[in-house]
Each structure stands twice: as C-alpha cells, then as structure tokens.
Enzyme design. Structure first.
Site, PDB file in Angstrom:
ATOM      1  N   SER A 318       0.805  -1.210   0.000  1.00  0.00           N
ATOM      2  CA  SER A 318       0.000   0.000   0.000  1.00  0.00           C
ATOM      3  C   SER A 318       0.845   1.269   0.000  1.00  0.00           C
ATOM      4  CB  SER A 318      -0.960  -0.046   1.182  1.00  0.00           C
ATOM      5  OG  SER A 318      -2.087   0.743   0.923  1.00  0.00           O
ATOM      6  N   ASP A 329       8.932   4.947 -11.230  1.00  0.00           N
ATOM      7  CA  ASP A 329       8.412   5.477 -12.491  1.00  0.00           C
ATOM      8  C   ASP A 329       9.124   6.752 -12.917  1.00  0.00           C
ATOM      9  OD1 ASP A 329       6.681   3.398 -12.652  1.00  0.00           O
ATOM     10  OD2 ASP A 329       4.842   4.556 -12.319  1.00  0.00           O
ATOM     11  N   LYS A 343      -1.157  -4.457  -2.937  1.00  0.00           N
ATOM     12  CA  LYS A 343      -2.418  -3.938  -2.399  1.00  0.00           C
ATOM     13  C   LYS A 343      -2.611  -2.527  -2.904  1.00  0.00           C
ATOM     14  CE  LYS A 343      -5.476  -2.159   0.460  1.00  0.00           C
ATOM     15  NZ  LYS A 343      -5.822  -0.731   0.567  1.00  0.00           N
TER      16      LYS A 343
END
Length: 466
Positions: A318, A329, A343
């Site tokens: 999470s 990224d 999750k």
C-alpha cells in the site's frame, strides 16, 4: 466521515485504556491511514436511498431474520444477528472492507498513536488462521524471532484456528512483564514450534537510520504514521552531518512495511521528486478520483544527484508501494528486493454513530505511469532474494500476497503472479547459503547487496571525475 487507504486491519496487541466513544474524535484529530488511513472527508449523499429493485432481496433478509428469531434452538439477540448480517455483506466484497466497533476501533486508535503494551505484532485473519503480517522492529516478538508470514496456531497450548481474531488478540493482551506461549507454524519448517514471549511496552519507531561503510545512508521506514515525511527529512540531515556532508548513496528501506498514512506516503515521495505525478486514485463515487503531485509538500529534491536504492519485499504494501512506484516510475531510484504485496485499493472510513464505523473499499490507486499495483505489486528493477533467511527456498513457495486473499479485487490488467515471475533461471550472484553468509558476518543480504551496489556506483563516479 473519513477516507482511508489501507493494506487491511493492522492489529497491534494493546492494553491501552480508552473508550470507543473517544475513537472517532481521535481519528478526526490524527488525520490519516494507506496500508494506511488517509483520513479525509467523504460524502454521504445518496446513502439513505435504496433502489426499488433491491426490495425483494431485503424481503429475503427480513424473512431469514424472522425465522431465526422464531425457530432457532436458542434465543439470539438482535445485536448478534445484525452484526452477523453486516459482516456477511462486507465479507462478500473484499478482504479490506469491514465493520469496526469497540475493540476494532480501539486497535485502530492504538496503531495511529503508536504506543501500546503487548507483543509488537501486526496480524490478520487468513482463512481462519492468525497470520503475522510483520513484527515491529525491536518489539518482544521481533526479539524472539517471530517472522512475517508465521502462523500462530495455539496460545498457551489452546488451539485458536477457526476462531475470531478479536478473541485471539484478547488472549495475547496482558500486563507488561507477563508471558505467553505461542505455537508457530512457519512455512518452510516441517514441524510447528513454541515461542514464549514476554509482553512489554511497545514504542513504535516509524523511522530509523544508520550510516553504513563508505558513507552510505540507510533509512528504514517501518510504518507510515504521523510525521514520517519530516522524520525522514531529519534522518537524512543527520546522516549528512555524520558523513561530513559527503553521503555517497542512500538506501530507503521499505521492507516489511504494511503501510500507513497516504499523506505521509505522498510527503515521503515528495522529498525526492521535484515535479510530476506521485500517485492517483480512481473510484466510482464522486470525489473518489484524486491526484497527488510533487512539490505539494516539499520543494525540490532533498537528495539531488545522490543515487538511491529502494528496498522492498513481499511485506511492503500500500503506502510502501506508492513510494516505491513513484520513485521507480520517475527513475529517481532503483527498486531492489522482492516483488511487493500488491495492495492497491483505497478504503473510506464512514462513521456510524459515536462508536462504530464502516471501512469500505472505494477506489484503486495508480503509479505515475498508470500502473495499478493491485495483485501485480511493484516489481523490483533488480530482484535480490533474502539469502540470509535459512528457510528462503521453502518460504518462497508459500508467500502470501493480495492475490492470495479470498475475495480480493481483480487487477484491471489481469496480471498473474506466475506471469510476473516467469524467469526462474538461477542467478550466479545469489548462490550462497544463509550459513555461509553468517560466517562472513552478513546477516541481511539484501541490505548488504544494496549498499555494495551504491559503493560501486560511487567509486565509478569518482573515477569518471578524475
């Protein structure tokens, strides 16, 4: 009404004293949980309206209720039946939606405050078994060698499998200094074994840091509770001072971190990013689609030019995945370790009166590149197994991830774990045993490998400058 994004229910074993009536006031005050509770206002518009086509289904529910009240072998209270109906509805949705009251809200409050007395475990109910998500670092359970992924089958010799999580947690509570015997089933071991743990006062340290050889900084984020962003900033400044202003690399350690505050995940990511998207969430209800961008909490990259490695494993979930995904990224860090838990859903905490609340999944979140971590998780740039774990090979076959939980949300990309782990060729870099590493003084292979990688990077950079 408040919004939350979370791995699931974190369940510290707590002897703290407060009444359920305090809970929602404190939740409002503490603002926020992702693997976490990012508590922000949500809307109740339309909740009072029930669609006409649902009428016949409600009639069935009422008919079952009436039959039970009239004919069950023993009298049953309305409280038991209503609570059971609510739990049944939410249990049909996903593993993270839940009705919280009494002790459940008490444990939530304990997690937010970060101080309690007990064993120092985060646990979840997995198909009737009490499973350890993670022992908190330095806790009594951690010192006695309990690991993430262990199953607790007996307490003081009494079987707890198939029972309620609340009952198991209640048995593990107790006075500081008292002991309890836990029977542990550990994937990779042939037989269960007993561990006696002495309860203690747990003071959670969300952030710890150390300066490693070669002026490599190591910052470990153990949970995303209040002020983690500022704590990491302070830890980084402290490491720079210890290194005489000459840090050569940074390891940001998110292993075994099941989550925490969405706001703090955004703040931590923002420490290392100067522009672009950090995370977005998309939901069906109005107000559930949001974006979080860099430069919203901190200005600039506090470690500009410094090489960074983010360590993750199957216990990173999470909020941890938000940070790892954002830095990956944007190519601000190399992600190393094992694939994360996967999750990627957002929960909203909706108060139901003074001492109860509904934790409901309302959205999914996405990395800057639009990747949903639900099920698939964050795949490391460099996969590094934890060779220091003597049970590694057998444990790897029984790792629990979001995709293994009953009723989990399906990844929109329909990715499967085996498709993400198709390359099974043996890596010659990772062929030493735990015993061989221990003989060389290596107790945490993943951290050692990350630090060695940064040292080599620093040496190459120095050679280029010369």
């Amino acid at each position: 009404m408040w919004k939350s994004c979370a791995l699931g229910t974190r369940l510290p074993l707590n002897d703290g004293s407060f009444t359920p009536a305090m809970t929602l006031r404190t939740l409002a005050r503490s603002a926020a949980l992702v693997g976490a509770l990012a508590l922000v206002p949500a809307t109740t518009a339309g909740l009072a309206q029930v669609e006409g086509r649902a009428g016949p289904q409600f009639a069935k529910l009422i008919a079952v209720y009436q039959r039970i009240k009239a004919s069950y072998v023993e009298p049953v209270s309305d409280d038991v039946l209503i609570k059971g109906a609510i739990d049944g509805m939410l249990g049909a949705l996903d593993p993270h939606s839940a009705y919280l009251d009494g002790s459940d809200l008490q444990r939530l409050e304990t997690m937010i405050d970060g101080n309690y007395s007990g064993l120092g475990l985060s646990v979840v109910l997995d198909d009737g078994a009490v499973k350890v998500i993670s022992p908190f670092k330095g806790s009594p359970a951690d010192r006695m060698g309990i690991k993430a992924g262990d199953y607790i089958t007996h307490l003081d010799g009494k079987l707890i499998y198939g029972g309620k999580l609340d009952d198991a947690v209640a048995q593990m509570r107790g006075l500081v200094g008292t002991s309890i015997k836990l029977t542990i089933f550990r994937p990779g071991r042939d037989e269960p074994f007993d561990v006696t743990v002495t309860r203690g006062v747990i003071e959670l340290e969300p952030v710890t840091s150390a300066l490693l050889a070669g002026n490599i900084g190591h910052i470990s984020v153990n949970e995303f509770s209040r002020d983690v962003g500022s704590d990491v900033f302070s830890a980084f400044e402290g490491l720079k001072m210890k290194a005489g202003g000459k840090l050569t690399g940074l390891v940001l350690d998110l292993r075994r971190n099941p989550g925490g505050s969405l706001d703090e995940a955004v703040a931590l990511s923002d420490l290392f990013l100067s522009d672009g998207r950090i995370v977005s969430q998309r939901g069906r209800a109005q107000g559930e689609s949001l974006v979080y961008d860099a430069e919203s909490v901190y200005r600039g990259d506090m470690a500009k030019g410094l090489p960074i490695i983010v360590l993750i494993d199957e216990g990173s979930a999470s909020a941890s995945e938000i940070v790892a995904g954002a830095l990956q990224d944007h190519r601000r860090a190399i992600v190393m370790g094992e694939k994360s838990f996967g999750k990627g859903s957002v929960q909203t905490l909706l108060p139901l009166g003074k001492d109860a609340a509904l934790k409901l999944t309302t959205a999914r979140y996405f990395t800057p590149a639009g990747h949903s971590v639900q099920e698939g998780g964050i795949t490391p740039d460099i996969k590094v197994p934890q060779l220091s774990d003597p049970d590694l090979a057998k444990r790897a076959k029984m790792v629990l991830r979001e995709s293994d939980l009953r009723g989990h949300l399906v990844n929109e990309a329909s990715l499967k774990d085996d498709a993400l782990e198709a390359d099974k060729r043996e890596d010659p870099r990772f062929n030493m045993t735990a015993e061989e590493l221990k003989a060389k003084g290596v107790t945490d292979f993943q951290l050692t490998y990350a630090a060695d990688t940064l040292r080599r990077t620093a040496n190459h950079a120095l050679a280029r400058r010369k």
